[in-house]
Design a protein around this motif. Structure first.
Motif, PDB file in Angstrom:
ATOM      1  N   SER A  22      -8.965  10.085   2.511  1.00  0.00           N
ATOM      2  CA  SER A  22      -8.734   8.830   1.795  1.00  0.00           C
ATOM      3  C   SER A  22      -8.053   9.113   0.464  1.00  0.00           C
ATOM      4  O   SER A  22      -8.074  10.251  -0.040  1.00  0.00           O
ATOM      5  CB  SER A  22     -10.057   8.111   1.545  1.00  0.00           C
ATOM      6  OG  SER A  22     -10.851   8.854   0.619  1.00  0.00           O
ATOM      7  N   LYS A  24      -9.132   8.074  -2.294  1.00  0.00           N
ATOM      8  CA  LYS A  24     -10.211   8.394  -3.233  1.00  0.00           C
ATOM      9  C   LYS A  24     -10.521   9.890  -3.203  1.00  0.00           C
ATOM     10  O   LYS A  24     -10.773  10.509  -4.255  1.00  0.00           O
ATOM     11  CB  LYS A  24     -11.471   7.597  -2.906  1.00  0.00           C
ATOM     12  CG  LYS A  24     -12.603   7.828  -3.907  1.00  0.00           C
ATOM     13  CD  LYS A  24     -13.835   7.030  -3.576  1.00  0.00           C
ATOM     14  CE  LYS A  24     -14.922   7.220  -4.627  1.00  0.00           C
ATOM     15  NZ  LYS A  24     -15.269   8.638  -4.899  1.00  0.00           N
ATOM     16  N   GLN A  25     -10.498  10.482  -2.006  1.00  0.00           N
ATOM     17  CA  GLN A  25     -10.744  11.924  -1.901  1.00  0.00           C
ATOM     18  C   GLN A  25      -9.669  12.718  -2.638  1.00  0.00           C
ATOM     19  O   GLN A  25      -9.969  13.710  -3.295  1.00  0.00           O
ATOM     20  CB  GLN A  25     -10.789  12.338  -0.427  1.00  0.00           C
ATOM     21  CG  GLN A  25     -12.046  11.906   0.301  1.00  0.00           C
ATOM     22  CD  GLN A  25     -11.965  12.214   1.784  1.00  0.00           C
ATOM     23  OE1 GLN A  25     -11.131  11.654   2.500  1.00  0.00           O
ATOM     24  NE2 GLN A  25     -12.816  13.101   2.251  1.00  0.00           N
ATOM     25  N   ASP A  28     -10.423  12.371  -6.276  1.00  0.00           N
ATOM     26  CA  ASP A  28     -11.596  13.166  -6.659  1.00  0.00           C
ATOM     27  C   ASP A  28     -11.250  14.644  -6.793  1.00  0.00           C
ATOM     28  O   ASP A  28     -11.692  15.314  -7.739  1.00  0.00           O
ATOM     29  CB  ASP A  28     -12.714  12.992  -5.627  1.00  0.00           C
ATOM     30  CG  ASP A  28     -13.351  11.611  -5.684  1.00  0.00           C
ATOM     31  OD1 ASP A  28     -13.134  10.900  -6.693  1.00  0.00           O
ATOM     32  OD2 ASP A  28     -14.055  11.243  -4.724  1.00  0.00           O
ATOM     33  N   SER A  33      -8.910   9.273 -11.872  1.00  0.00           N
ATOM     34  CA  SER A  33      -9.466   8.025 -11.351  1.00  0.00           C
ATOM     35  C   SER A  33      -8.601   7.494 -10.214  1.00  0.00           C
ATOM     36  O   SER A  33      -7.415   7.821 -10.106  1.00  0.00           O
ATOM     37  CB  SER A  33      -9.530   6.976 -12.471  1.00  0.00           C
ATOM     38  OG  SER A  33      -8.222   6.579 -12.861  1.00  0.00           O
ATOM     39  N   ALA A  34      -9.215   6.678  -9.376  1.00  0.00           N
ATOM     40  CA  ALA A  34      -8.467   6.054  -8.276  1.00  0.00           C
ATOM     41  C   ALA A  34      -7.342   5.186  -8.832  1.00  0.00           C
ATOM     42  O   ALA A  34      -6.258   5.109  -8.254  1.00  0.00           O
ATOM     43  CB  ALA A  34      -9.414   5.227  -7.411  1.00  0.00           C
TER      44      ALA A  34
END
Length: 208
Positions: A22, A24-25, A28, A33-34
């Motif tokens: 994703s 988000k991964q 991270d 930040s996203a």
């Protein structure tokens, strides 16, 4: 930052597969930040489109050189470059069916670029025929199909190794260029075979 995101994404995609990663991964792992990631690449498709654009740009030199005699090594050199591309972007070729189904715009670009490659490959085959290294086309030989077989073998080489991974089965335990030559060699003339022998004498097939 864009370049760092792209390189990180390629590494993660290669390890886990694009469907399993994703945005988000990616954020991270980059420790951002996203929202910061979306500022540079709004969606995973946007990111993938940029990566594919880079891949395509690398293939632009896979063309016929002008005003020079083209040896059989040109075919090998092109295929080795493509093999290197596949290894660096292995996620794309391992997940190609998923990508085509999920990202239609990228699928259109990919299909369009392949049609161009088929035409370029036909020019190369025709040149080898004209210079008497490959036998002429006849009722039993269709070089457009041969070109397509070469494309299928090279494109799915990475993924087929995942599908047939049995240690005792050794047919596919080689570099793709060796398998591609096995498709083309039966069509070489006596002149072509002699040139191929000279090629193998001075340029060894790469190891796995």
């Amino acid at each position: 930052m864009k370049e760092k995101i792209k390189k990180t994404a390629i590494s993660i995609f290669n390890t886990n597969g694009i469907a399993n990663v994703s945005m988000k991964q990616v954020a991270d792992i980059l420790k951002i930040s996203a929202g910061n990631l979306r500022y540079h690449y709004k969606t995973k498709e946007t990111l993938l489109a940029v990566i594919y654009s880079d891949m395509y740009a690398e293939t632009l030199d896979y063309i016929l050189p002008e005003n020079t005699y083209i040896t059989l090594f040109h075919f090998e050199e092109m295929m080795l470059k493509f093999d290197d591309l596949q290894q660096r972007y292995c996620f794309f070729f391992n997940d190609i069916v998923h990508i085509i189904k999920t990202y239609p715009e990228i699928a259109k670009q990919y299909e369009k670029s392949n049609i161009v490659r088929f035409k370029d490959a036909r020019k190369l085959i025709d040149y080898y025929i004209e210079t008497e290294r490959i036998v002429p086309e006849n009722d039993f030989i269709n070089y457009n199909k041969t070109i397509y077989n070469i494309w299928m073998t090279s494109t799915f080489w990475q993924s087929q190794k995942l599908a047939i991974n049995t240690a005792s089965y050794t047919v596919n335990k080689c570099r793709s260029i060796e398998m591609l030559w096995s498709i083309l060699l039966p069509y070489l003339t006596t002149k072509g075979l002699e040139e191929y022998k000279q090629l193998r004498k001075f340029v060894k097939l790469p190891a796995n």
